[in-house]
Design an enzyme around this catalytic site. Structure first.
Site, short mmCIF file in Angstrom:
data_model
loop_
_atom_site.label_atom_id
_atom_site.label_comp_id
_atom_site.label_asym_id
_atom_site.label_seq_id
_atom_site.Cartn_x
_atom_site.Cartn_y
_atom_site.Cartn_z
CB CYS A 119 -0.71 0.34 1.36
SG CYS A 119 -1.90 -1.42 1.43
CG HIS A 259 -3.03 2.95 3.17
ND1 HIS A 259 -3.59 3.43 2.16
CD2 HIS A 259 -2.65 2.50 3.57
CE1 HIS A 259 -3.58 1.78 1.81
NE2 HIS A 259 -3.13 1.62 3.16
CG ASN A 289 -6.28 -0.73 2.39
OD1 ASN A 289 -5.97 -0.40 0.82
ND2 ASN A 289 -5.86 -1.30 2.79
O1 UT7 Z 1 -3.25 -1.24 3.83
C1 UT7 Z 1 -2.71 -1.96 4.84
C2 UT7 Z 1 -3.19 -2.85 5.33
N1 UT7 Z 1 -4.39 -3.54 6.31
C3 UT7 Z 1 -4.84 -2.91 7.23
O2 UT7 Z 1 -4.33 -1.54 7.72
C4 UT7 Z 1 -5.66 -3.48 7.84
C5 UT7 Z 1 -4.96 -3.27 10.10
N2 UT7 Z 1 -6.07 -3.66 10.54
C6 UT7 Z 1 -7.40 -3.57 11.22
O3 UT7 Z 1 -7.39 -2.15 10.21
C7 UT7 Z 1 -8.21 -4.26 11.62
O4 UT7 Z 1 -6.99 -4.62 12.40
C8 UT7 Z 1 -9.18 -5.26 11.41
C9 UT7 Z 1 -10.03 -3.94 10.83
C10 UT7 Z 1 -8.50 -5.87 10.29
C11 UT7 Z 1 -9.60 -5.23 12.21
O5 UT7 Z 1 -10.19 -4.94 13.64
P1 UT7 Z 1 -10.06 -5.37 14.98
O6 UT7 Z 1 -10.98 -4.49 15.93
O7 UT7 Z 1 -8.74 -5.19 15.23
O8 UT7 Z 1 -10.72 -6.56 15.22
P2 UT7 Z 1 -10.12 -8.14 15.63
O9 UT7 Z 1 -9.64 -8.79 14.27
O10 UT7 Z 1 -9.58 -7.83 16.92
O11 UT7 Z 1 -10.98 -9.12 15.72
C12 UT7 Z 1 -12.42 -8.78 16.89
C13 UT7 Z 1 -13.45 -9.82 16.30
C14 UT7 Z 1 -13.09 -10.98 16.29
O12 UT7 Z 1 -13.57 -11.70 17.14
P3 UT7 Z 1 -13.50 -12.37 18.67
O13 UT7 Z 1 -12.15 -13.29 18.27
O14 UT7 Z 1 -13.25 -11.94 19.65
O15 UT7 Z 1 -14.58 -13.17 19.05
C15 UT7 Z 1 -13.08 -11.08 14.83
O16 UT7 Z 1 -13.36 -12.43 14.88
O17 UT7 Z 1 -14.63 -8.74 15.00
C16 UT7 Z 1 -14.35 -10.51 14.82
N3 UT7 Z 1 -14.50 -9.77 13.46
C17 UT7 Z 1 -15.42 -9.97 12.40
N4 UT7 Z 1 -16.54 -9.54 12.92
C18 UT7 Z 1 -17.79 -9.22 11.89
C19 UT7 Z 1 -13.57 -9.59 11.86
N5 UT7 Z 1 -13.85 -9.48 10.84
C20 UT7 Z 1 -14.75 -9.05 11.12
C21 UT7 Z 1 -16.04 -8.66 10.43
N6 UT7 Z 1 -17.12 -8.78 11.06
N7 UT7 Z 1 -16.37 -8.61 8.93
#
Ligand code: UT7
Length: 334
Positions: A119, A259, A289
């Site tokens: 990115c 970004h 993104n």
């Molecule tokens: O361009 C560069 C590339 N990427 C990035 O910049 C991404 C950087 N990371 C992020 O933006 C965030 O870490 C995410 C948006 C990917 C995830 O957000 P988070 O607040 O860190 O959530 P998490 O991964 O800690 O997940 C929390 C919960 C989990 O459930 P449990 O294990 O607590 O029961 C996930 O399974 O949310 C769940 N979850 C979802 N629930 C509904 C993960 N994705 C989803 C979803 N819908 N799409």
């Protein structure tokens, strides 16, 4: 002025974008994976994203964005000396997508290559292209960030498929008067984080086989939490290093173009740089993104909305797979 840019000043002469018409909303995604509009909005800030038609590869989006940038810069395709396409979703492993764009534009004098820095690719491309203009090797360089991430996203993985979208942004860079253009830069990498965000299949390590397809190795994989922590730290740090190399303070920023990955990451940068929210551009609610395309799309829209004017000090900043990061400080000239 940073030592890497000391010869002749280089600035952005015109911008362009191309966004596919098809919109995929959070509500649409609710029907595809176990997610909710509320989760996506509150955790990421994304509301909808664009998806390219199956017959539209990255090069087509890149070409259209480039045509708009050339028109806005009032530069002919044949006057371009170099085309750089930053992408993680090239049309093919080779030849370079930049060559396909070169041919379609009729940029008969242009060298062309692809640049892969996740990115951060557009900022790497901007800084790379600027070296050719600064040194006098070329007068005009096209730098394009273009992606069709929908082709490599696993549409069964809710952790990633809700985040990404397709699109392209382009700029024409060329000489500008003293004091304008790129004033400072910061580029960096940390390959120890290579496995945090990758597509493991299809390269020389894991060539395409039945096994790689069955194990979904041609799809994007991401450790979201680790990338998030890295992003929150690096987006402020890299911006500040680029400002320092320009001899400027964070109080002198007129506009930040980060970004567009996650609104919470952008807010961390705003806090670190002590900026007011009206000095940062956000369009991830509409496009998600778009990887290497996100910064040039946001730059184009910010300019078209009149938020960037002559003499504005703007900071472009990105982070991504590699891991990589990059920031560029520009005094806008028009
Ligand atoms: O361009 C560069 C590339 N990427 C990035 O910049 C991404 C950087 N990371 C992020 O933006 C965030 O870490 C995410 C948006 C990917 C995830 O957000 P988070 O607040 O860190 O959530 P998490 O991964 O800690 O997940 C929390 C919960 C989990 O459930 P449990 O294990 O607590 O029961 C996930 O399974 O949310 C769940 N979850 C979802 N629930 C509904 C993960 N994705 C989803 C979803 N819908 N799409």
């Amino acid at each position: 002025m940073s030592s890497a840019l000391r010869t002749r000043p280089v600035g952005i002469l015109g911008t362009g974008i191309c966004l596919p018409e098809k919109v995929l909303t959070n509500k649409d995604l609710e029907k595809m994976v176990d997610t909710s509009d509320e989760w996506i909005r509150t955790r990421t800030g994304i509301v909808e994203r664009r998806i390219a038609d199956p017959d539209t590869p990255t090069s087509v989006l890149a070409e259209k964005a480039a045509r708009m940038a050339l028109k806005n810069a009032r530069i002919k395709a044949e006057d371009i000396g170099l085309i750089i396409v930053a992408t993680v979703t090239p049309d093919m492993i080779f030849p370079a997508t930049a060559c396909l764009v070169q041919n379609r534009l009729g940029a008969i004098s242009a060298a062309a290559f692809d640049l892969e820095a996740g990115c951060s690719g557009f900022i790497y491309g901007l800084v790379s292209g600027a070296q050719f203009v600064a040194s006098g090797v070329y007068d005009y360089v096209l730098v394009i960030g273009a992606e069709t991430l929908s082709r490599i996203v696993n549409w069964e993985d809710r952790n990633t498929c809700v985040l990404f979208g397709d699109g392209a942004g382009a700029v024409v860079i060329g000489p500008v008067p003293n004091g304008y253009g790129l004033l400072g830069i910061d580029l960096g990498s940390d390959g120890s984080g290579a496995d945090l965000l990758d597509v493991p299949g299809g390269g020389s390590l894991n060539p395409a086989t039945k096994y790689t397809v069955e194990n979904k190795m041609h799809f994007l994989r991401m450790n979201g939490n680790e990338v998030f922590k890295f992003a929150v730290r690096i987006i402020g740090d890299s911006s500040i290093r680029a400002l320092m190399s320009a001899g400027l303070k964070k109080e002198e920023i007129d506009f930040l173009i980060p970004h567009q990955a996650n609104i919470r990451i952008i807010q961390a940068a705003v806090k670190r740089l002590k900026l007011s929210n009206d000095k940062v551009y956000v369009n991830l609610d509409r496009y998600g993104n778009t990887s290497a395309a996100s910064v040039p799309i946001a730059l184009h829209e910010a300019y078209e909305e009149g938020l960037i004017k002559k003499d504005s000090i703007i900071v472009l900043v990105a982070f991504g797979a590699g891991l990589t990061w990059g920031a560029a400080v520009i005094r806008w000239y028009e």
